[in-house]
Scaffold this active site. Structure first.
Site, PDB file in Angstrom:
ATOM      1  CE  LYS A 167       2.557   6.695  -0.351  1.00  0.00           C
ATOM      2  NZ  LYS A 167       1.370   6.168   0.254  1.00  0.00           N
ATOM      3  CD  GLU A 191      -6.928   7.021  -2.956  1.00  0.00           C
ATOM      4  OE1 GLU A 191      -6.081   6.374  -3.580  1.00  0.00           O
ATOM      5  OE2 GLU A 191      -6.740   8.169  -2.518  1.00  0.00           O
TER       6      GLU A 191
HETATM    7  N1  PXG Z   1      -3.990   5.347  -2.347  1.00  0.00           N
HETATM    8  C1  PXG Z   1      -3.473   5.765  -1.185  1.00  0.00           C
HETATM    9  C2  PXG Z   1      -4.226   6.733  -0.355  1.00  0.00           C
HETATM   10  C3  PXG Z   1      -2.223   5.292  -0.783  1.00  0.00           C
HETATM   11  O1  PXG Z   1      -1.678   5.701   0.366  1.00  0.00           O
HETATM   12  C4  PXG Z   1      -2.136   3.925  -2.801  1.00  0.00           C
HETATM   13  C5  PXG Z   1      -3.362   4.467  -3.148  1.00  0.00           C
HETATM   14  C6  PXG Z   1      -1.460   2.971  -3.736  1.00  0.00           C
HETATM   15  O2  PXG Z   1      -0.351   3.603  -4.351  1.00  0.00           O
HETATM   16  P1  PXG Z   1       0.927   2.772  -4.846  1.00  0.00           P
HETATM   17  O3  PXG Z   1       1.804   3.816  -5.461  1.00  0.00           O
HETATM   18  O4  PXG Z   1       1.528   2.138  -3.635  1.00  0.00           O
HETATM   19  O5  PXG Z   1       0.438   1.785  -5.834  1.00  0.00           O
HETATM   20  C7  PXG Z   1      -1.543   4.339  -1.592  1.00  0.00           C
HETATM   21  C8  PXG Z   1      -0.229   3.762  -1.185  1.00  0.00           C
HETATM   22  C9  PXG Z   1       2.152   2.438   4.290  1.00  0.00           C
HETATM   23  C10 PXG Z   1       1.982   2.327   2.823  1.00  0.00           C
HETATM   24  O6  PXG Z   1       3.226   2.140   4.788  1.00  0.00           O
HETATM   25  C11 PXG Z   1       1.065   3.112   2.166  1.00  0.00           C
HETATM   26  C12 PXG Z   1       0.932   3.009   0.796  1.00  0.00           C
HETATM   27  C13 PXG Z   1       1.703   2.113   0.089  1.00  0.00           C
HETATM   28  C14 PXG Z   1       2.624   1.341   0.755  1.00  0.00           C
HETATM   29  C15 PXG Z   1       2.769   1.434   2.129  1.00  0.00           C
HETATM   30  O7  PXG Z   1       1.212   2.848   4.963  1.00  0.00           O
HETATM   31  N2  PXG Z   1       0.026   3.795   0.180  1.00  0.00           N
END
Ligand code: PXG
Length: 291
Positions: free
Chosen positions: A151, A184
């Site tokens: 990430k 995704e």
């Molecule tokens: N795919 C991608 C590419 C993400 O960035 C998820 C799936 C979902 O993952 P989680 O662990 O949250 O179930 C993400 C999550 C932000 C922000 O501030 C980004 C995410 C989550 C919360 C906030 O841009 N990405």
């Protein structure tokens, strides 16, 4: 008093919370982050997020200048200082200040930023009526380029995908991988329901292994709903009975139209609604355990 932001050991007023323009996080997108939620004063799946952050950092050879325990405490303190109980938490680790030029060994001091703020939800109607999404040309980052499990502060493909969706008049984009399989969305994982079975792309499809995705898979299993990880094509999406997205920000949100094709009967499906309920119970239950 305004919000306070944790910046490398200090609590700064939001408007004075800043880092150097020489920080490689800004100059090169060199860093990692997590988006976390707190429900009713309790951080949801905190250890999973901290583990993923440390793995992301290790993956880019970035040493977080805190232990996992210290980071956990710093997050709790930031929530407390801001008197927030339902919050969005953004943890960012940057490579730190260096000279111009990519070399990360010139950056001795990685920076830790913890922002806690109110959460900006999709409007309630979207949970009730479902989203319209499209598949977009910009592909998800290939394993061979940079592991999509990291990430990192490089979200440009996802941002391009978001722009493509917005320009087409929808709020979210489905990204395919370089082989054309479904990966995704720009910040959410994707599930379909077909003949009573939940199906979601496997890690090899090039996804971020979402923490919400895992929670939903566990909830489905407990509710005796069959779940499998399987490569999906756009065709599989078009003929799905139901579709929904999962993520820390969106939680569980139904999708009712993909590339102008109606999914199921065009309203959120029953299994999706069941999982949305179970997810809400889970976050409620989470909140009654002492932190
Ligand atoms: N795919 C991608 C590419 C993400 O960035 C998820 C799936 C979902 O993952 P989680 O662990 O949250 O179930 C993400 C999550 C932000 C922000 O501030 C980004 C995410 C989550 C919360 C906030 O841009 N990405």
């Amino acid at each position: 008093m305004g919000l306070k932001v944790y910046v490398s050991g200090e609590m700064k007023e939001k408007k004075h919370a800043s880092i150097s323009v020489y920080d490689h996080g800004l100059l090169y997108g060199d860093g990692v982050f997590e988006g976390i939620r707190a429900y009713n004063g309790k951080i949801f799946r905190c250890m999973e997020h901290i583990e993923r952050l440390f793995n992301s950092a290790k993956g880019i050879a970035l040493e977080i200048p805190l232990t996992k325990k210290e980071l956990h405490e710093a997050i709790e303190n930031t929530l407390d200082v801001n008197n927030l109980s339902d919050a969005y938490i953004r943890v960012v680790i940057t490579r730190g200040v260096g000279t111009l030029g990519l070399d990360p060994t010139k950056c001795p001091d990685p920076q830790v930023i913890i922002i806690t703020d109110s959460i900006c939800l999709y409007p309630k109607e979207m949970y009730e009526n479902g989203l319209e999404v499209i598949t977009v040309p910009t592909a998800r980052t290939a394993h061979s380029a940079l592991s999509p499990k990291i990430k990192s502060l490089n979200y440009l493909n996802n941002i391009m995908a978001k722009i493509e969706a917005k320009q087409a008049g929808v709020v979210e984009a489905i990204m395919l991988n370089s082989e054309g399989y479904v990966a995704e969305c720009t910040g959410d994982n994707l599930f379909i329901v077909k003949n009573g079975t939940l199906v979601t792309p496997p890690p090899e499809a090039g996804i971020l292994e979402g923490i919400t995705r895992q929670v939903v898979m566990d909830l489905a299993q407990t509710a005796s709903l069959p779940v499998k990880e399987q490569q999906l094509t756009r065709f599989d999406l078009y003929i799905a009975d139901e579709c929904f997205l999962t993520g820390t920000a969106a939680e569980v949100i139904p999708v009712v139209k993909i590339d102008s094709r109606q999914i199921g009967d065009g309203t959120p499906g029953n299994i999706t609604k069941q999982l949305l309920d179970l997810f809400r119970q889970e976050t409620c239950y989470n909140s009654v355990i002492d932190r």
